[in-house]
Design a protein around this motif. Structure first.
Motif, PDB file in Angstrom:
ATOM      1  N   LEU A 550      19.273  24.801  -1.524  1.00 41.93           N
ATOM      2  CA  LEU A 550      19.352  24.881  -0.074  1.00 41.93           C
ATOM      3  C   LEU A 550      19.549  26.304   0.425  1.00 41.93           C
ATOM      4  CD1 LEU A 550      21.547  21.800   0.928  1.00 41.93           C
ATOM      5  CD2 LEU A 550      19.115  22.147   1.361  1.00 41.93           C
ATOM      6  N   VAL A 551      19.132  26.481   1.671  1.00 38.46           N
ATOM      7  CA  VAL A 551      19.372  27.759   2.329  1.00 38.46           C
ATOM      8  C   VAL A 551      20.859  27.882   2.605  1.00 38.46           C
ATOM      9  CG1 VAL A 551      17.095  27.819   3.351  1.00 38.46           C
ATOM     10  CG2 VAL A 551      18.936  26.733   4.599  1.00 38.46           C
ATOM     11  N   ALA A 552      21.316  29.090   2.847  1.00 40.75           N
ATOM     12  CA  ALA A 552      22.741  29.339   3.062  1.00 40.75           C
ATOM     13  C   ALA A 552      23.077  29.215   4.545  1.00 40.75           C
ATOM     14  CB  ALA A 552      23.116  30.727   2.552  1.00 40.75           C
ATOM     15  N   GLY A 553      24.270  28.656   4.838  1.00 33.96           N
ATOM     16  CA  GLY A 553      24.770  28.577   6.204  1.00 33.96           C
ATOM     17  C   GLY A 553      24.640  27.213   6.825  1.00 33.96           C
ATOM     18  N   ILE A 554      24.018  26.267   6.149  1.00 29.69           N
ATOM     19  CA  ILE A 554      23.820  24.941   6.724  1.00 29.69           C
ATOM     20  C   ILE A 554      25.078  24.080   6.552  1.00 29.69           C
ATOM     21  CG2 ILE A 554      22.503  22.785   6.553  1.00 29.69           C
ATOM     22  CD1 ILE A 554      21.014  24.967   7.946  1.00 29.69           C
ATOM     23  N   MET A 555      25.614  24.054   5.302  1.00 27.46           N
ATOM     24  CA  MET A 555      26.810  23.251   5.024  1.00 27.46           C
ATOM     25  C   MET A 555      27.645  23.954   3.955  1.00 27.46           C
ATOM     26  SD  MET A 555      25.262  20.104   2.751  1.00 27.46           S
ATOM     27  CE  MET A 555      24.230  19.554   4.084  1.00 27.46           C
ATOM     28  N   GLU A 556      28.922  23.617   3.948  1.00 29.32           N
ATOM     29  CA  GLU A 556      29.844  24.245   2.994  1.00 29.32           C
ATOM     30  C   GLU A 556      29.775  23.536   1.642  1.00 29.32           C
ATOM     31  OE1 GLU A 556      33.787  25.211   4.604  1.00 29.32           O
ATOM     32  OE2 GLU A 556      33.059  24.405   6.517  1.00 29.32           O
ATOM     33  N   ASP A 557      30.384  24.231   0.663  1.00 26.77           N
ATOM     34  CA  ASP A 557      30.589  23.687  -0.690  1.00 26.77           C
ATOM     35  C   ASP A 557      29.282  23.371  -1.401  1.00 26.77           C
ATOM     36  OD1 ASP A 557      33.354  23.846  -0.290  1.00 26.77           O
ATOM     37  OD2 ASP A 557      33.386  21.846   0.653  1.00 26.77           O
ATOM     38  N   ILE A 558      28.336  24.248  -1.282  1.00 28.84           N
ATOM     39  CA  ILE A 558      27.078  24.111  -2.034  1.00 28.84           C
ATOM     40  C   ILE A 558      27.177  25.041  -3.238  1.00 28.84           C
ATOM     41  CG2 ILE A 558      24.592  24.488  -2.021  1.00 28.84           C
ATOM     42  CD1 ILE A 558      24.587  23.826   0.921  1.00 28.84           C
ATOM     43  N   ALA A 559      26.883  24.483  -4.417  1.00 30.27           N
ATOM     44  CA  ALA A 559      26.907  25.292  -5.645  1.00 30.27           C
ATOM     45  C   ALA A 559      25.499  25.804  -5.927  1.00 30.27           C
ATOM     46  CB  ALA A 559      27.432  24.457  -6.803  1.00 30.27           C
ATOM     47  N   TYR A 560      25.378  27.093  -6.097  1.00 34.82           N
ATOM     48  CA  TYR A 560      24.087  27.720  -6.396  1.00 34.82           C
ATOM     49  C   TYR A 560      24.041  28.086  -7.875  1.00 34.82           C
ATOM     50  CZ  TYR A 560      23.263  27.932  -1.391  1.00 34.82           C
ATOM     51  OH  TYR A 560      23.077  27.605  -0.077  1.00 34.82           O
ATOM     52  N   THR A 561      22.909  27.861  -8.507  1.00 36.20           N
ATOM     53  CA  THR A 561      22.735  28.044  -9.946  1.00 36.20           C
ATOM     54  C   THR A 561      22.276  29.457 -10.238  1.00 36.20           C
ATOM     55  OG1 THR A 561      22.102  25.735 -10.108  1.00 36.20           O
ATOM     56  CG2 THR A 561      21.584  27.144 -11.987  1.00 36.20           C
ATOM     57  N   SER A 562      22.835  30.020 -11.272  1.00 33.68           N
ATOM     58  CA  SER A 562      22.402  31.350 -11.733  1.00 33.68           C
ATOM     59  C   SER A 562      21.515  31.184 -12.952  1.00 33.68           C
ATOM     60  CB  SER A 562      23.617  32.215 -12.088  1.00 33.68           C
ATOM     61  OG  SER A 562      24.408  32.480 -10.953  1.00 33.68           O
ATOM     62  N   ARG A 563      20.477  31.970 -13.016  1.00 36.94           N
ATOM     63  CA  ARG A 563      19.593  32.000 -14.174  1.00 36.94           C
ATOM     64  C   ARG A 563      19.435  33.443 -14.617  1.00 36.94           C
ATOM     65  NH1 ARG A 563      14.704  27.616 -13.233  1.00 36.94           N
ATOM     66  NH2 ARG A 563      16.048  25.794 -12.854  1.00 36.94           N
ATOM     67  N   CYS A 564      18.987  33.589 -15.870  1.00 42.15           N
ATOM     68  CA  CYS A 564      18.864  34.941 -16.424  1.00 42.15           C
ATOM     69  C   CYS A 564      17.522  35.115 -17.114  1.00 42.15           C
ATOM     70  CB  CYS A 564      20.007  35.214 -17.416  1.00 42.15           C
ATOM     71  SG  CYS A 564      21.640  35.183 -16.661  1.00 42.15           S
ATOM     72  N   MET A 565      17.090  36.327 -17.146  1.00 38.89           N
ATOM     73  CA  MET A 565      15.884  36.721 -17.884  1.00 38.89           C
ATOM     74  C   MET A 565      16.046  38.179 -18.260  1.00 38.89           C
ATOM     75  SD  MET A 565      13.068  37.195 -14.881  1.00 38.89           S
ATOM     76  CE  MET A 565      13.318  38.394 -13.573  1.00 38.89           C
ATOM     77  N   THR A 566      15.199  38.659 -19.156  1.00 36.93           N
ATOM     78  CA  THR A 566      15.297  40.048 -19.608  1.00 36.93           C
ATOM     79  C   THR A 566      14.028  40.791 -19.209  1.00 36.93           C
ATOM     80  OG1 THR A 566      16.687  39.423 -21.473  1.00 36.93           O
ATOM     81  CG2 THR A 566      15.592  41.567 -21.580  1.00 36.93           C
ATOM     82  N   MET A 567      14.192  41.868 -18.488  1.00 34.34           N
ATOM     83  CA  MET A 567      13.063  42.720 -18.100  1.00 34.34           C
ATOM     84  C   MET A 567      12.871  43.797 -19.141  1.00 34.34           C
ATOM     85  SD  MET A 567      13.671  43.141 -13.981  1.00 34.34           S
ATOM     86  CE  MET A 567      12.196  44.147 -13.804  1.00 34.34           C
ATOM     87  N   GLN A 568      11.602  44.002 -19.511  1.00 37.03           N
ATOM     88  CA  GLN A 568      11.263  45.049 -20.455  1.00 37.03           C
ATOM     89  C   GLN A 568      10.948  46.324 -19.683  1.00 37.03           C
ATOM     90  OE1 GLN A 568      11.626  44.485 -23.699  1.00 37.03           O
ATOM     91  NE2 GLN A 568      12.206  42.345 -23.180  1.00 37.03           N
ATOM     92  N   PRO A 569      11.085  47.457 -20.339  1.00 39.83           N
ATOM     93  CA  PRO A 569      10.746  48.722 -19.661  1.00 39.83           C
ATOM     94  C   PRO A 569       9.310  48.659 -19.116  1.00 39.83           C
ATOM     95  CG  PRO A 569      11.927  49.175 -21.687  1.00 39.83           C
ATOM     96  CD  PRO A 569      11.666  47.707 -21.693  1.00 39.83           C
ATOM     97  N   GLY A 570       9.147  49.019 -17.862  1.00 35.53           N
ATOM     98  CA  GLY A 570       7.841  48.975 -17.191  1.00 35.53           C
ATOM     99  C   GLY A 570       7.631  47.725 -16.369  1.00 35.53           C
ATOM    100  N   ASP A 571       8.513  46.699 -16.539  1.00 33.38           N
ATOM    101  CA  ASP A 571       8.404  45.479 -15.740  1.00 33.38           C
ATOM    102  C   ASP A 571       8.879  45.755 -14.310  1.00 33.38           C
ATOM    103  OD1 ASP A 571       7.593  44.372 -18.038  1.00 33.38           O
ATOM    104  OD2 ASP A 571       9.301  43.001 -18.297  1.00 33.38           O
ATOM    105  N   THR A 572       8.248  45.058 -13.352  1.00 26.89           N
ATOM    106  CA  THR A 572       8.608  45.223 -11.943  1.00 26.89           C
ATOM    107  C   THR A 572       8.877  43.856 -11.350  1.00 26.89           C
ATOM    108  OG1 THR A 572       7.228  47.188 -11.709  1.00 26.89           O
ATOM    109  CG2 THR A 572       7.877  46.070  -9.680  1.00 26.89           C
ATOM    110  N   LEU A 573      10.001  43.744 -10.612  1.00 28.43           N
ATOM    111  CA  LEU A 573      10.338  42.525  -9.889  1.00 28.43           C
ATOM    112  C   LEU A 573      10.138  42.804  -8.395  1.00 28.43           C
ATOM    113  CD1 LEU A 573      11.384  39.632 -10.175  1.00 28.43           C
ATOM    114  CD2 LEU A 573      13.708  40.511  -9.835  1.00 28.43           C
ATOM    115  N   PHE A 574       9.261  41.981  -7.753  1.00 31.35           N
ATOM    116  CA  PHE A 574       8.916  42.175  -6.341  1.00 31.35           C
ATOM    117  C   PHE A 574       9.471  41.012  -5.538  1.00 31.35           C
ATOM    118  CE2 PHE A 574       6.034  41.555  -2.706  1.00 31.35           C
ATOM    119  CZ  PHE A 574       6.159  42.802  -2.109  1.00 31.35           C
ATOM    120  N   ILE A 575      10.394  41.323  -4.571  1.00 29.49           N
ATOM    121  CA  ILE A 575      11.013  40.319  -3.715  1.00 29.49           C
ATOM    122  C   ILE A 575      10.545  40.573  -2.276  1.00 29.49           C
ATOM    123  CG2 ILE A 575      13.185  39.177  -3.134  1.00 29.49           C
ATOM    124  CD1 ILE A 575      14.500  40.798  -5.393  1.00 29.49           C
TER     125      ILE A 575
END
Length: 646
Positions: A550-575
């Motif tokens: 869910l988006v943030a700010g709608i209701m309280e007590d929402i648990a958000y999940t964290s995930r992980c990955m490994t970026m190699q040299p030269g990798d680019t993350l575009f947001i």
């Protein structure tokens, strides 16, 4: 530009319409009158041609009957010479129109000892009846046309007109009838009976008809030779065909062919001698195979029509002048109040809203217009007062919005390169609000010595409320990220604070990532944000799987999940925010995620700022100047590796 007044235009249009109507009436009058005159002339010309032809043909028919009866009487082979002479003399006594008559027998046909026997009775100059015998070695009559033609054709004939050679040189024609007798039960040619007819009376008749008419009458023989014509030099010297050739009138030649063929009709000819453009009516004399023509000059026929047209045009011209004066006077009288109102209106248009308007003295449209101007003047004064207040308020708001924009942009990091002393990564971000202030945000900062946090968010709505909500969100993110390395926990804390007392029900989508710049390990969490793109070094761009939280700010007590990955040299993350993929061109087509992937794939081995600028250029090219509908925010994080710092 010169202004044409209502008086001028009203008078001009009315007079123009009147002129057109008058022209139509005159034209119609001329056309109808001309048609009537031409029809009457056609009837008159046809009647004259037919009556003349019938009159002449009737006279010739009398001659034909007389000679036919003589031929029938001579079929009796027992007639004596005296009886033959009596018959010939009786023809002239009883028929004054006959000039001479011959009874010519075949060689040795009447007297066995005489080759020639052709008693001829004729009239002298003093109108006495004389007698002679024709036929000799010098004049072998049975070889003459008047004898040979009826003999060979076995029917009566009229000869072509000719001039008599006996001394008076008179124009004549001959009617010749074959004479038959029975011999051994068979019909045998015995001779030819003739009647010579003077054409003087025909010429006089045609001449009298010509003098009575405005044109003239003429007559043609079977071969087109002029037998009678007002121009005597043409008689028996010219044919209608040679005349057409000399005058270069192909139409006359065509008419001549029709007349010679025994047709009747009417044609219009141009440039005829004596009469110019004319109408020609013609009718045949069938027995003689001649033709009578009647010529009426077109100019004289249409003279009455032209005179009537001139009179109508003159009357119309006088009426036009009178109408012009009347319309001008009426128009000036009617438009005088309008001219006064125009002066006042121009004064008001120059800025003098207190200009004096003319008094309302009538209840017509001009009076209503003057009252409307008075009401308009009062309304304009009120509008200007309101507009002055509104403009001042708008300028204050715009000034405040500019300040808010500067403040909003001031709280976002905008100095690049952001950390020039750190070589492990390259980061670049840009934001372009759709209005003066917007709801998008980005941020990046070190959580500790080795962990770097970067994020992108998109607040619902636009304008000032979204800007305030964005500022609160950015502040909370930075506060709760201090000392924490779990992106999901950070988003949960931020969500609880935003949802508390959020009566406006605003929300924000967020993507937050923390990278260990020593190993390239990236932990991230998403609050309903667009999935980012990962561009591995030397490979195709790929989407980071969405967590569908869910988006943030709608209701309280929402648990958000964290995930992980490994970026190699030269990798680019575009947001990015949805203002990128949902940008529209002038045809309302979307930029789309597929186009974003294509551009990313073209940005391999490029720096973070080059990637952002390339996508921004692609967006501007696609939209083609269309109005921006949403905030556009982009952040590119390129991991270079911990060994770079060594």
């Amino acid at each position: 530009m010169r202004v044409r007044g209502i008086t001028f235009r009203l008078a001009s249009l009315t007079l123009l319409a009147s002129t057109l109507i008058l022209a139509v009436i005159v034209g119609y009058n001329y056309t109808v009158s001309r048609t009537i005159i031409v029809t009457l002339a056609e009837d008159r010309g046809t009647l004259l041609a037919d009556s003349t032809a019938q009159h002449i043909s009737g006279a010739f028919k009398t001659v034909q009957k007389v000679i036919d009866s003589i031929s029938f009487s001579l079929e009796d082979g027992g007639l004596t010479e005296n009886r033959v002479n009596e018959l010939g003399q009786g023809v002239l006594i009883n028929n004054p129109e006959i000039f001479g008559s011959a009874i010519a027998f075949e060689p040795y046909g009447f007297q066995h000892d005489s080759q020639y026997y052709a008693p001829y009775h004729y009239r002298t100059d003093d109108n006495r009846i004389a007698f002679t015998r024709v036929g000799s070695n010098d004049y072998q009559y049975f070889y003459m046309d008047w004898y040979q033609l009826p003999r060979e054709l076995e029917r009566p004939i009229w000869t072509e007109p000719y001039y008599d050679q006996s001394g008076n040189y008179e124009l004549m024609t001959t009617y010749a009838v074959p004479l038959y007798r029975k011999r051994d039960g068979h019909k045998v040619l015995a001779g030819v009976v003739t009647a010579d007819v003077s054409l003087r009376w025909v010429q006089k008749l045609i001449s009298s008809l010509s003098s009575q008419e405005s044109g003239y009458v003429f007559m043609l023989s079977r071969y087109g030779t002029f037998i009678a014509h007002p121009e005597t030099s043409l008689v028996m010297h010219e044919t209608i065909f040679t005349a057409a050739e000399n005058l270069n009138l192909p139409q006359l030649r065509a008419v001549g062919r029709r007349m010679v063929a025994g047709q009747s009709g009417m044609v219009e000819l141009k440039n005829l001698p004596f009469t110019g453009d004319s109408f020609l009516f013609f009718s045949p004399l069938p027995n003689q195979q001649w033709s009578v023509g009647v010529v009426f000059p077109k100019k004289e026929l249409l003279a009455d029509v032209s005179r009537l047209n001139r009179e109508v045009a003159a009357l119309g011209g006088l009426g036009f002048v009178a109408l012009a004066l009347l319309i001008t006077w009426l128009a000036r009288r009617i438009t005088h109040p309008l001219r006064e109102l125009t002066v006042s209106a121009n004064d008001m248009a120059s800025g003098n809203l207190e200009a004096q308007l003319p008094e309302v003295t009538s209840r017509d449209e001009v009076g209503e217009l003057t009252q409307s101007f008075q009401i308009m003047r009062a309304s304009i004064n009120n509008y200007i007062a309101n507009l002055t207040e509104t403009t001042a308020a708008k300028e204050r708001i715009e000034s405040e919005l500019r300040i808010a924009h500067d403040i909003q942009m001031g709280i976002l990091p905008k100095l690049f390169p952001a950390f020039p002393e750190r070589k492990e990564f390259d980061i670049y971000a840009s934001i372009e609000p759709a209005k003066e202030v917007g709801g998008d945000l980005y941020d990046f900062f070190f959580v500790d010595e080795n962990h770097f946090c970067f994020l992108v968010g998109d607040v619902s709505g636009k304008g000032v409320p979204a800007a305030f909500f964005m500022a609160v969100t950015k502040t909370l993110l930075k506060v709760f990220a201090e000392g924490r390395l779990d992106p999901g926990a950070i988003l949960s804390k931020v969500n609880n604070d935003l949802a508390e007392d959020n009566d406006s029900c605003m929300f924000v989508t967020l993507f937050l990532a923390i990278i260990d710049i020593r190993t390239g390990e990236v932990c991230y969490a998403s609050a309903g944000h667009n999935p980012p793109l990962l561009l591995p070094a030397g490979q195709e761009a790929q989407w980071i799987p969405s967590q569908n939280e869910l988006v943030a700010g709608i209701m309280e007590d929402i648990a958000y999940t964290s995930r992980c990955m490994t970026m190699q040299p030269g990798d680019t993350l575009f947001i990015y925010t949805d203002g990128v993929t949902e940008a529209m061109d002038r045809r309302q087509a979307l930029y789309s995620e597929n186009r974003l992937v294509e551009v990313m794939n073209q940005c391999r081995d490029q720096s973070a700022d080059e990637i952002v600028h390339a996508i921004d250029a692609s967006l501007k090219k696609f939209t083609g100047g269309a109005e921006q509908s949403d905030d556009i925010t982009m952040l590119a994080m390129k991991y270079l590796g911990a060994n770079i710092q060594q």
